[in-house]
Design a protein around this motif. Structure first.
Motif, PDB file in Angstrom:
ATOM      1  N   ALA A 108       0.807  -1.221   0.000  1.00  0.00           N
ATOM      2  CA  ALA A 108       0.000   0.000   0.000  1.00  0.00           C
ATOM      3  C   ALA A 108       0.841   1.273   0.000  1.00  0.00           C
ATOM      4  N   GLY A 109       2.169   1.124   0.053  1.00  0.00           N
ATOM      5  CA  GLY A 109       3.042   2.295   0.086  1.00  0.00           C
ATOM      6  C   GLY A 109       2.955   3.051   1.402  1.00  0.00           C
ATOM      7  N   LEU A 110       2.742   2.301   2.495  1.00  0.00           N
ATOM      8  CA  LEU A 110       2.524   2.923   3.803  1.00  0.00           C
ATOM      9  C   LEU A 110       3.698   2.739   4.772  1.00  0.00           C
ATOM     10  N   GLY A 111       4.879   2.487   4.246  1.00  0.00           N
ATOM     11  CA  GLY A 111       6.044   2.368   5.112  1.00  0.00           C
ATOM     12  C   GLY A 111       6.184   0.982   5.689  1.00  0.00           C
ATOM     13  N   ASP A 112       6.612   0.916   6.961  1.00  0.00           N
ATOM     14  CA  ASP A 112       6.841  -0.384   7.577  1.00  0.00           C
ATOM     15  C   ASP A 112       6.297  -0.420   9.001  1.00  0.00           C
ATOM     16  N   LEU A 113       6.374  -1.595   9.592  1.00  0.00           N
ATOM     17  CA  LEU A 113       5.818  -1.844  10.918  1.00  0.00           C
ATOM     18  C   LEU A 113       6.443  -0.942  11.976  1.00  0.00           C
ATOM     19  N   GLY A 114       7.770  -0.789  11.921  1.00  0.00           N
ATOM     20  CA  GLY A 114       8.473   0.041  12.897  1.00  0.00           C
ATOM     21  C   GLY A 114       8.055   1.499  12.856  1.00  0.00           C
ATOM     22  N   HIS A 115       7.656   1.977  11.694  1.00  0.00           N
ATOM     23  CA  HIS A 115       7.183   3.355  11.555  1.00  0.00           C
ATOM     24  C   HIS A 115       5.833   3.534  12.249  1.00  0.00           C
ATOM     25  N   HIS A 116       4.952   2.571  12.061  1.00  0.00           N
ATOM     26  CA  HIS A 116       3.594   2.664  12.616  1.00  0.00           C
ATOM     27  C   HIS A 116       3.513   2.274  14.087  1.00  0.00           C
ATOM     28  N   PHE A 117       4.351   1.319  14.494  1.00  0.00           N
ATOM     29  CA  PHE A 117       4.305   0.784  15.861  1.00  0.00           C
ATOM     30  C   PHE A 117       5.727   0.694  16.422  1.00  0.00           C
ATOM     31  N   PRO A 118       6.356   1.826  16.710  1.00  0.00           N
ATOM     32  CA  PRO A 118       7.768   1.810  17.131  1.00  0.00           C
ATOM     33  C   PRO A 118       7.989   1.082  18.458  1.00  0.00           C
ATOM     34  N   ASP A 119       9.146   0.415  18.543  1.00  0.00           N
ATOM     35  CA  ASP A 119       9.447  -0.330  19.767  1.00  0.00           C
ATOM     36  C   ASP A 119       9.871   0.582  20.908  1.00  0.00           C
ATOM     37  N   THR A 120       9.861   1.872  20.660  1.00  0.00           N
ATOM     38  CA  THR A 120      10.129   2.857  21.715  1.00  0.00           C
ATOM     39  C   THR A 120       8.840   3.335  22.381  1.00  0.00           C
ATOM     40  N   ASP A 121       7.699   2.885  21.864  1.00  0.00           N
ATOM     41  CA  ASP A 121       6.394   3.301  22.373  1.00  0.00           C
ATOM     42  C   ASP A 121       5.840   2.221  23.302  1.00  0.00           C
ATOM     43  N   ASP A 122       5.703   2.546  24.576  1.00  0.00           N
ATOM     44  CA  ASP A 122       5.260   1.579  25.574  1.00  0.00           C
ATOM     45  C   ASP A 122       3.849   1.041  25.339  1.00  0.00           C
ATOM     46  N   GLN A 123       3.030   1.748  24.553  1.00  0.00           N
ATOM     47  CA  GLN A 123       1.670   1.226  24.323  1.00  0.00           C
ATOM     48  C   GLN A 123       1.688  -0.072  23.515  1.00  0.00           C
ATOM     49  N   TYR A 124       2.819  -0.362  22.851  1.00  0.00           N
ATOM     50  CA  TYR A 124       2.921  -1.585  22.062  1.00  0.00           C
ATOM     51  C   TYR A 124       3.704  -2.682  22.785  1.00  0.00           C
ATOM     52  N   LYS A 125       4.140  -2.432  23.996  1.00  0.00           N
ATOM     53  CA  LYS A 125       4.906  -3.421  24.764  1.00  0.00           C
ATOM     54  C   LYS A 125       4.007  -4.625  25.060  1.00  0.00           C
ATOM     55  N   GLY A 126       4.425  -5.788  24.593  1.00  0.00           N
ATOM     56  CA  GLY A 126       3.693  -7.028  24.834  1.00  0.00           C
ATOM     57  C   GLY A 126       2.414  -7.186  24.024  1.00  0.00           C
ATOM     58  N   ILE A 127       2.104  -6.252  23.122  1.00  0.00           N
ATOM     59  CA  ILE A 127       0.856  -6.298  22.363  1.00  0.00           C
ATOM     60  C   ILE A 127       0.803  -7.525  21.459  1.00  0.00           C
ATOM     61  N   SER A 128      -0.383  -8.051  21.281  1.00  0.00           N
ATOM     62  CA  SER A 128      -0.600  -9.146  20.346  1.00  0.00           C
ATOM     63  C   SER A 128      -0.410  -8.626  18.922  1.00  0.00           C
ATOM     64  N   SER A 129       0.371  -9.351  18.156  1.00  0.00           N
ATOM     65  CA  SER A 129       0.587  -8.944  16.769  1.00  0.00           C
ATOM     66  C   SER A 129      -0.660  -9.124  15.917  1.00  0.00           C
ATOM     67  N   LEU A 130      -1.634  -9.917  16.392  1.00  0.00           N
ATOM     68  CA  LEU A 130      -2.919  -9.968  15.693  1.00  0.00           C
ATOM     69  C   LEU A 130      -3.595  -8.599  15.737  1.00  0.00           C
TER      70      LEU A 130
END
Length: 158
Positions: free
Chosen positions: A53-75
């Motif tokens: 879709a030309g929307l970049g990559d996973l790290g751009h949308h869900f950075p590993d520096t953002d605690d809201q994604y810590k332990g999140i289900s990849s589903l």
């Protein structure tokens, strides 16, 4: 209009973590290390869809520096990626992925992985393919240091 994308992800195998692939918890002595649940299969698939879709990559949308994604289900990450595609007028035509791991054997878990992906993307199970292979004990996957996943996705603008 059809568009294709590819994705690749690697995670280290470590003690004290669950092994989750395609949203399925797989019994094993080691799990994947990462900020989220470290589901390499779904991370590769997300990158394939975002790339198509030309929307970049996973790290751009869900950075590993953002605690809201810590332990999140990849589903949940896959669901958010699918929402982004739909907002741009795309739907998923099909996906194909390959898991590369020496151990554990993954074949018996693939039907559940496919079903999870199909359900999350809102497509039929025959539009989702997942395969598993080894590297015949060569490289980091062969030494059981980590696991890799490759994915391609075809999307269509509606």
């Amino acid at each position: 209009m059809f568009r294709i994308g590819n994705g690749y992800d690697v995670h280290r195998l470590v003690e004290g973590r669950k092994l989750i692939l395609g949203g399925v918890e797989i019994p094993h002595t080691l799990g994947l290390d990462g900020h989220s649940d470290a589901d390499a299969l779904l991370h590769a698939l997300c990158d394939a869809l975002l790339g198509a879709a030309g929307l970049g990559d996973l790290g751009h949308h869900f950075p590993d520096t953002d605690d809201q994604y810590k332990g999140i289900s990849s589903l949940l990450l896959l669901e958010k990626v699918n929402d982004s595609l739909r907002a741009k007028g795309f739907h998923v035509v099909n996906t194909d992925a390959t898991l590369v791991a020496q151990k554990p054997k993954l074949a018996s878990h693939i039907p559940a992985m496919r079903q999870n992906i199909a359900n999350t993307l809102g497509i039929a199970i025959d539009q989702v393919n997942v395969k598993a292979t080894t590297t015949e004990k060569l490289g980091f996957t062969g030494r059981e240091e980590g696991l890799a996943a490759y994915a391609v996705a075809l999307i269509q603008k509606v």
